[in-house]
Design a protein around this motif. Structure first.
Motif, mmCIF file in Angstrom:
data_model
loop_
_atom_site.group_PDB
_atom_site.id
_atom_site.type_symbol
_atom_site.label_atom_id
_atom_site.label_comp_id
_atom_site.label_asym_id
_atom_site.label_seq_id
_atom_site.Cartn_x
_atom_site.Cartn_y
_atom_site.Cartn_z
ATOM 1 N N PHE A 191 -12.635 -57.630 -30.844
ATOM 2 C CA PHE A 191 -11.924 -59.230 -31.525
ATOM 3 C C PHE A 191 -10.455 -58.559 -32.184
ATOM 4 O O PHE A 191 -10.376 -57.634 -32.786
ATOM 5 N N THR A 219 -12.923 -65.719 -23.584
ATOM 6 C CA THR A 219 -11.876 -66.396 -24.520
ATOM 7 C C THR A 219 -11.203 -67.255 -23.672
ATOM 8 O O THR A 219 -10.642 -68.419 -24.034
ATOM 9 N N TRP A 268 -12.629 -70.647 -22.675
ATOM 10 C CA TRP A 268 -12.781 -71.418 -23.687
ATOM 11 C C TRP A 268 -11.375 -72.411 -23.845
ATOM 12 O O TRP A 268 -11.453 -73.285 -24.034
ATOM 13 N N ASP A 323 -15.978 -61.632 -21.476
ATOM 14 C CA ASP A 323 -15.250 -62.001 -22.447
ATOM 15 C C ASP A 323 -14.882 -63.648 -21.973
ATOM 16 O O ASP A 323 -14.239 -63.747 -20.872
ATOM 17 N N ILE A 382 -10.385 -69.200 -31.164
ATOM 18 C CA ILE A 382 -10.757 -70.216 -30.256
ATOM 19 C C ILE A 382 -10.318 -71.696 -31.195
ATOM 20 O O ILE A 382 -10.648 -71.755 -32.358
ATOM 21 N N VAL A 392 -16.404 -63.448 -27.428
ATOM 22 C CA VAL A 392 -14.924 -64.071 -27.657
ATOM 23 C C VAL A 392 -14.098 -62.703 -28.350
ATOM 24 O O VAL A 392 -14.554 -62.197 -28.936
ATOM 25 N N THR A 393 -12.766 -62.656 -28.019
ATOM 26 C CA THR A 393 -12.025 -61.536 -28.333
ATOM 27 C C THR A 393 -10.742 -61.730 -29.035
ATOM 28 O O THR A 393 -9.953 -61.211 -29.695
ATOM 29 N N ASP A 394 -10.703 -63.123 -29.255
ATOM 30 C CA ASP A 394 -9.465 -63.822 -30.193
ATOM 31 C C ASP A 394 -9.866 -65.332 -30.476
ATOM 32 O O ASP A 394 -10.783 -65.900 -30.286
#
Length: 269
Positions: free
Chosen positions: A126, A76, A79, A74, A102, A98-100
Motif C-alpha cells: 500500500f 485499486t 474501484w 489489486d 479509494i 487495494v494499494t492506494d
C-alpha cells in the motif's frame, strides 16, 4: 438479412427456423443482448422495461464491474472506475486488495455484505504516502459506507518504531454529514480521522483495533452523532508481541477529541 437470403434461395423451412434461432441466440448473448429481453417488476403500477435498463438503474454490483474481489489481485484501478459511475456501490461477500486511496464521491453510498465479509486488505504494497485507505468524498454531503471492514497486515513487532505506520483506514476530514455504520477496522495504525469541520457526521456501530489512535475528531462546527463505539485489539490479539509491546505500551489512544461543537455518543467502550 441472413434469414431473407436463405428464404429467397429456397432453403428448407426447418433450416430457416434454425438459422433464426441461431441469430437470436447470438444477439441475446451479445453485450447489448439484455436490451432485447423484456422485464416488469411485480406489483400494481409496475412499468415494463428491459432487463438491461432495469439492471443499469440499480446499484452497481462490484463483482460485475470487473473487480477481482479475491483479496490477492489489486483492485485499486477498478474501484476508481466503479466510483466514477456515481452509482450506489454494492460490495458482495468478498475481500478486496487495494494499494492506494479509494475516494468516494460526495453523497455516494458504499454498501457491503458485512464487516467481516466485505473488507479491504491493506498490506506492505500500500502507498504509505496516501492520506487514507477510504476517503469519504471531498465535501458536503459526505459519502456513506455501511457493513464493510478493513484488515491491515502487521508483522508481530514488539517495538512501536518497527510497526508499519499505515494511513488511517477512513478519512472524513473537513467533510460534513458523512455517515458510517457497522464498520470493523483491524490492526490499523490509525482508525478514523475526522479533523476539520465534520459537522453533522454520524458514526453508528464501529469496532476499531488501532495501534495509535482509534478515532480522532477536532474542528467540527456542528453536532457529531455516534451510536456504539467499541475499541479493542481487533486483528491484534493473535500477535502476542505486537499486543503486549505496542498496543499496551501506553501510547495507544481509543478516542481523541479536540474542538467539537456538539457530541452525542450512546455507548463508548
Amino acid at each position: 438479412q441472413e434469414l431473407l437470403l436463405r428464404y429467397n434461395l429456397g432453403g428448407d423451412y426447418y433450416e430457416w427456423l434454425n438459422a433464426g434461432d441461431h441469430i437470436f441466440r447470438a444477439q441475446v448473448a451479445a453485450d447489448s443482448g439484455a436490451g432485447l429481453v423484456g422485464f416488469i417488476n411485480s406489483g400494481a403500477g409496475a412499468v415494463a422495461t428491459t432487463v438491461q435498463a432495469a439492471l443499469r438503474n440499480d446499484a452497481l454490483n462490484l463483482k460485475t464491474f470487473g473487480l477481482a474481489l479475491d483479496g490477492v489481485t489489486d483492485d485499486t484501478a477498478k474501484w476508481a472506475q466503479a466510483i466514477a459511475t456515481g452509482k450506489m456501490l454494492y460490495w458482495p461477500d468478498s475481500p478486496s486488495l487495494v494499494t492506494d486511496k479509494i475516494t468516494l464521491q460526495n453523497g455516494q453510498i458504499l454498501q457491503g455484505s458485512g464487516r467481516t465479509k466485505s473488507y479491504f486488505v491493506i498490506n506492505s504494497g500500500f502507498n504509505l504516502a496516501a492520506t487514507s485507505v477510504l476517503q469519504l468524498g471531498t465535501g458536503e454531503p459526505g459519502a456513506q459506507a455501511f457493513d464493510i471492514g478493513f484488515q491491515f497486515v502487521q508483522a508481530d513487532q514488539g517495538v512501536r518504531a518497527s510497526v508499519t505506520a499505515y494511513p488511517p483506514a477512513i478519512d472524513g476530514s473537513g467533510i460534513p454529514r458523512f455517515m458510517l455504520d457497522r464498520i470493523r477496522i483491524e490492526a490499523a495504525y490509525d482508525g478514523i480521522k475526522a479533523t476539520g469541520n465534520c459537522g453533522g457526521a454520524y458514526i453508528g456501530f464501529i469496532e476499531v483495533g488501532a495501534l495509535r489512535k482509534g478515532i480522532e475528531f477536532d474542528g467540527s462546527l456542528d453536532f457529531v452523532h455516534g451510536k456504539d463505539w467499541h475499541f479493542w485489539p481487533f486483528g491484534i490479539t493473535t500477535k502476542a508481541t505486537l499486543l503486549s509491546g505496542v498496543y499496551y505500551d501506553g501510547v495507544t489512544q481509543a478516542a481523541k477529541f479536540g474542538l467539537v461543537d456538539g457530541l452525542a455518543i450512546d455507548t463508548l467502550s
